[in-house]
Design a protein around this motif. Structure first.
Motif, short mmCIF file in Angstrom:
data_model
loop_
_atom_site.label_atom_id
_atom_site.label_comp_id
_atom_site.label_asym_id
_atom_site.label_seq_id
_atom_site.Cartn_x
_atom_site.Cartn_y
_atom_site.Cartn_z
N TYR A 1 -53.77 14.79 -26.73
CA TYR A 1 -52.54 15.29 -26.13
C TYR A 1 -51.31 15.12 -27.02
O TYR A 1 -50.20 15.46 -26.61
N VAL A 2 -51.50 14.62 -28.21
CA VAL A 2 -50.39 14.42 -29.14
C VAL A 2 -50.33 15.61 -30.09
O VAL A 2 -51.34 15.99 -30.69
N ASP A 3 -49.14 16.18 -30.22
CA ASP A 3 -48.96 17.31 -31.12
C ASP A 3 -49.32 16.91 -32.54
O ASP A 3 -49.00 15.81 -32.99
N ASP A 4 -49.98 17.82 -33.27
CA ASP A 4 -50.41 17.53 -34.64
C ASP A 4 -49.27 17.08 -35.54
O ASP A 4 -49.47 16.28 -36.44
N SER A 5 -48.05 17.58 -35.31
CA SER A 5 -46.92 17.22 -36.18
C SER A 5 -46.58 15.74 -36.10
O SER A 5 -45.99 15.19 -37.03
N PHE A 6 -46.96 15.05 -35.03
CA PHE A 6 -46.67 13.62 -34.91
C PHE A 6 -47.51 12.79 -35.85
O PHE A 6 -47.15 11.68 -36.20
N PHE A 7 -48.65 13.32 -36.28
CA PHE A 7 -49.50 12.55 -37.16
C PHE A 7 -48.99 12.57 -38.60
O PHE A 7 -49.60 12.02 -39.48
N LEU A 8 -47.86 13.17 -38.80
CA LEU A 8 -47.21 13.15 -40.12
C LEU A 8 -46.08 12.13 -40.09
O LEU A 8 -44.91 12.45 -40.26
N GLY A 9 -46.43 10.89 -39.80
CA GLY A 9 -45.45 9.80 -39.89
C GLY A 9 -44.83 9.34 -38.60
O GLY A 9 -43.91 8.53 -38.63
N LYS A 10 -45.30 9.80 -37.45
CA LYS A 10 -44.67 9.39 -36.20
C LYS A 10 -45.65 8.75 -35.22
O LYS A 10 -45.38 8.65 -34.04
N VAL A 11 -46.81 8.34 -35.72
CA VAL A 11 -47.81 7.66 -34.89
C VAL A 11 -48.26 6.41 -35.62
O VAL A 11 -48.41 6.41 -36.84
N CYS A 12 -48.46 5.34 -34.85
CA CYS A 12 -49.09 4.14 -35.42
C CYS A 12 -50.02 3.56 -34.36
O CYS A 12 -49.91 3.86 -33.17
N PHE A 13 -50.96 2.77 -34.82
CA PHE A 13 -51.90 2.09 -33.94
C PHE A 13 -51.61 0.60 -34.02
O PHE A 13 -51.60 0.02 -35.10
N LEU A 14 -51.35 -0.02 -32.88
CA LEU A 14 -51.07 -1.45 -32.79
C LEU A 14 -52.29 -2.12 -32.18
O LEU A 14 -52.63 -1.88 -31.02
#
Length: 131
Positions: A43-56
């Motif tokens: 459900y996350v837009d592909d553009s977020f995976f260019l520096g706006k997502v992290c896994f904690l």
């Protein structure tokens, strides 16, 4: 804002502020936690995976109780080109350090740090994890 899963309910879309960072929390002691994150990623837009997502990843201080393979988590970061931050939230000192790391990540992703883009920061984080 916190959500237990995605997609977010559409009825409040017009009130929702801009999203600068999506931090997925994975409890290393719960396979359900990883499955929930994996399901939410769709459900996350592909553009977020260019520096706006992290896994904690929480619970790393209790290796004996791990239900999730560390390679599965590292692979998740690689597949989605996003940094993986490991922490132990049951220790106060670690809570403070984790909060500071997340805040700094958010500042960069929101564009509040001159000369550093979210994309270059994400790339740097991945390169540091490889070393």
């Amino acid at each position: 804002h916190l959500a237990t899963s995605l997609p977010l309910p559409p009825e409040r879309d017009h009130l929702r502020p801009r999203i600068d960072l999506v931090a997925f929390m994975i409890d290393i002691k719960s396979k359900y936690s990883l499955k929930n994150v994996e399901a939410s990623l769709a459900y996350v837009d592909d553009s977020f995976f260019l520096g706006k997502v992290c896994f904690l990843v929480t619970g790393v201080g209790r290796v004996n109780y791990c239900s999730i393979e560390m390679n599965a988590i590292r692979n998740l970061g690689e597949v989605y080109c996003s940094p993986v931050l490991f922490c132990e939230l049951e220790v106060e000192r670690s809570q403070v350090a984790t909060a500071q790391r997340l805040l700094r990540t958010l500042e960069i992703c929101a564009g509040h740090v001159p000369g550093v883009s979210a994309l270059s920061f994400s790339s740097l984080m991945r390169n540091c994890a490889d070393d």
